[in-house]
Design an enzyme around this catalytic site. Structure first.
Site, PDB file in Angstrom:
ATOM      1  N   LYS A   3       0.815  -1.219   0.000  1.00  7.87           N
ATOM      2  CA  LYS A   3       0.000   0.000   0.000  1.00  7.87           C
ATOM      3  C   LYS A   3       0.844   1.264   0.000  1.00  7.87           C
ATOM      4  O   LYS A   3       0.315   2.369  -0.142  1.00  7.87           O
ATOM      5  CB  LYS A   3      -0.936   0.007   1.221  1.00  7.87           C
ATOM      6  CG  LYS A   3      -2.065  -0.995   1.096  1.00  7.87           C
ATOM      7  CD  LYS A   3      -3.024  -0.885   2.261  1.00  7.87           C
ATOM      8  CE  LYS A   3      -4.162  -1.885   2.119  1.00  7.87           C
ATOM      9  NZ  LYS A   3      -5.011  -1.921   3.310  1.00  7.87           N
ATOM     10  N   ASP A  23      -5.393  -9.305  11.169  1.00  6.52           N
ATOM     11  CA  ASP A  23      -5.633  -8.109  10.347  1.00  6.52           C
ATOM     12  C   ASP A  23      -7.109  -7.704  10.420  1.00  6.52           C
ATOM     13  O   ASP A  23      -7.448  -6.529  10.594  1.00  6.52           O
ATOM     14  CB  ASP A  23      -5.226  -8.426   8.905  1.00  6.52           C
ATOM     15  CG  ASP A  23      -5.221  -7.190   8.018  1.00  6.52           C
ATOM     16  OD1 ASP A  23      -5.082  -6.068   8.534  1.00  6.52           O
ATOM     17  OD2 ASP A  23      -5.346  -7.355   6.782  1.00  6.52           O
ATOM     18  N   HIS A  31      -2.427  -4.672  -3.970  1.00  6.55           N
ATOM     19  CA  HIS A  31      -1.364  -4.439  -2.999  1.00  6.55           C
ATOM     20  C   HIS A  31      -0.674  -5.706  -2.489  1.00  6.55           C
ATOM     21  O   HIS A  31       0.521  -5.633  -2.160  1.00  6.55           O
ATOM     22  CB  HIS A  31      -1.860  -3.549  -1.832  1.00  6.55           C
ATOM     23  CG  HIS A  31      -2.639  -4.255  -0.776  1.00  6.55           C
ATOM     24  ND1 HIS A  31      -3.999  -4.406  -0.838  1.00  6.55           N
ATOM     25  CD2 HIS A  31      -2.251  -4.845   0.380  1.00  6.55           C
ATOM     26  CE1 HIS A  31      -4.405  -5.053   0.236  1.00  6.55           C
ATOM     27  NE2 HIS A  31      -3.371  -5.332   0.991  1.00  6.55           N
TER      28      HIS A  31
END
Ligand SMILES: [Fe+2]
Length: 270
Positions: free
Chosen positions: A89, A169, A115
């Site tokens: 990113k 995450d 990404h």
């Protein structure tokens, strides 16, 4: 020269060669570790909010890894994938998209979906030292049911490092406000992860994550950073104070300190 003396000299020479080779290998490994440290510094310098995010993800990932009884080698691999999972990113093409406060368009979502590959490309030169790192980064948005990206891997085709990081995450994305999303509560995050057990997430790893013992450790580790955020804030204003970022035991710190001034330097600084 007697044959016994010749044998002894050959053995001594071989021993010396082995020690030199081991020392040289240690130096090269420290150099690779320092490269990772620099990459992490670059993430912090470019985007402190992402630097804090990846540290929190690493802290939670390590709790899961420990609960699974992973080896020290796998544990370190999990930590590295967690710390660099979103390095893609940082790519110039994605920075503005990921830092604007508005909801994403379909085209922007398509671009952001690149990404994982961009991140794998960034660490590709380090593949000799960390062969699992690129694959882990590439796979962190794959889903257990095969509907993830970029390759649509399914089940155990997805590296375990990536399956662990995916849980951490998601937990962090829900419990900490980022860009255009408000933070939600830990029970909300637990509900989402429980609902995605066997869909987005490896069911066995999800069970580990949802176990009371792991939840207790996660809550304790995240406590300083789980403060309520009253309002949405614009890009580059979202970096939490460093004190709010959980301490992650970087495997390479001692090695880097030793490289800087030898083992004594590492001891002095600890
Ligand atoms: Fe990501």
């Amino acid at each position: 020269m007697t044959s016994r003396l010749r044998t002894a000299m050959l053995a001594a020479g071989a021993g010396l060669y082995y020690l030199k080779a081991r020392r040289e290998r240690g130096r090269v490994e420290r150099l690779a570790a320092a490269a990772l440290e620099s990459l992490l510094n670059a993430i912090d310098a470019n985007d402190p909010a992402t630097g804090a995010h990846v540290r929190r993800v690493a802290a939670v990932s390590l709790i899961i890894a420990d609960a699974c009884g992973l080896s020290e080698r796998e544990r370190s691999s999990v930590e590295r994938v967690a710390l660099f999972h979103d390095i893609g990113k940082m790519h110039e093409a994605l920075f503005d998209i990921t830092h604007d406060g508005h909801a994403l368009s379909a085209e922007e979502r398509r671009q952001i979906a690149t990404h994982p590959q961009l991140g794998a490309n960034v660490v590709a030169p380090l593949s000799l030292f960390y062969p699992d790192l690129g694959d882990g980064i590439l796979a962190h948005h794959e889903r257990w049911d095969g509907t993830g990206y970029p390759r649509g891997l399914r089940g155990t085709e997805i590296p375990r490092t990536a399956r662990i990081v995916a849980l951490a995450d998601t937990f962090d994305a829900i419990t900490h406000h980022r860009r255009y999303d408000m933070a939600r509560s830990t029970p909300d995050a637990v509900d989402v992860i429980a609902a995605e057990r066997g869909r987005q997430f490896d069911p066995d790893l999800a069970d580990v994550f949802l176990s009371p013992a792991v939840q207790h450790l996660v809550h304790a580790a995240m406590q300083p950073s789980l403060l309520p955020e009253p309002t949405l804030v614009s890009k580059r204003q979202q970096a939490p104070a460093q004190a709010d970022v959980p301490d992650v035991a970087f495997r390479w710190h001692v090695a880097v300190q030793e490289a800087a001034g030898g083992p004594d330097a590492a001891q002095r600084s600890s």
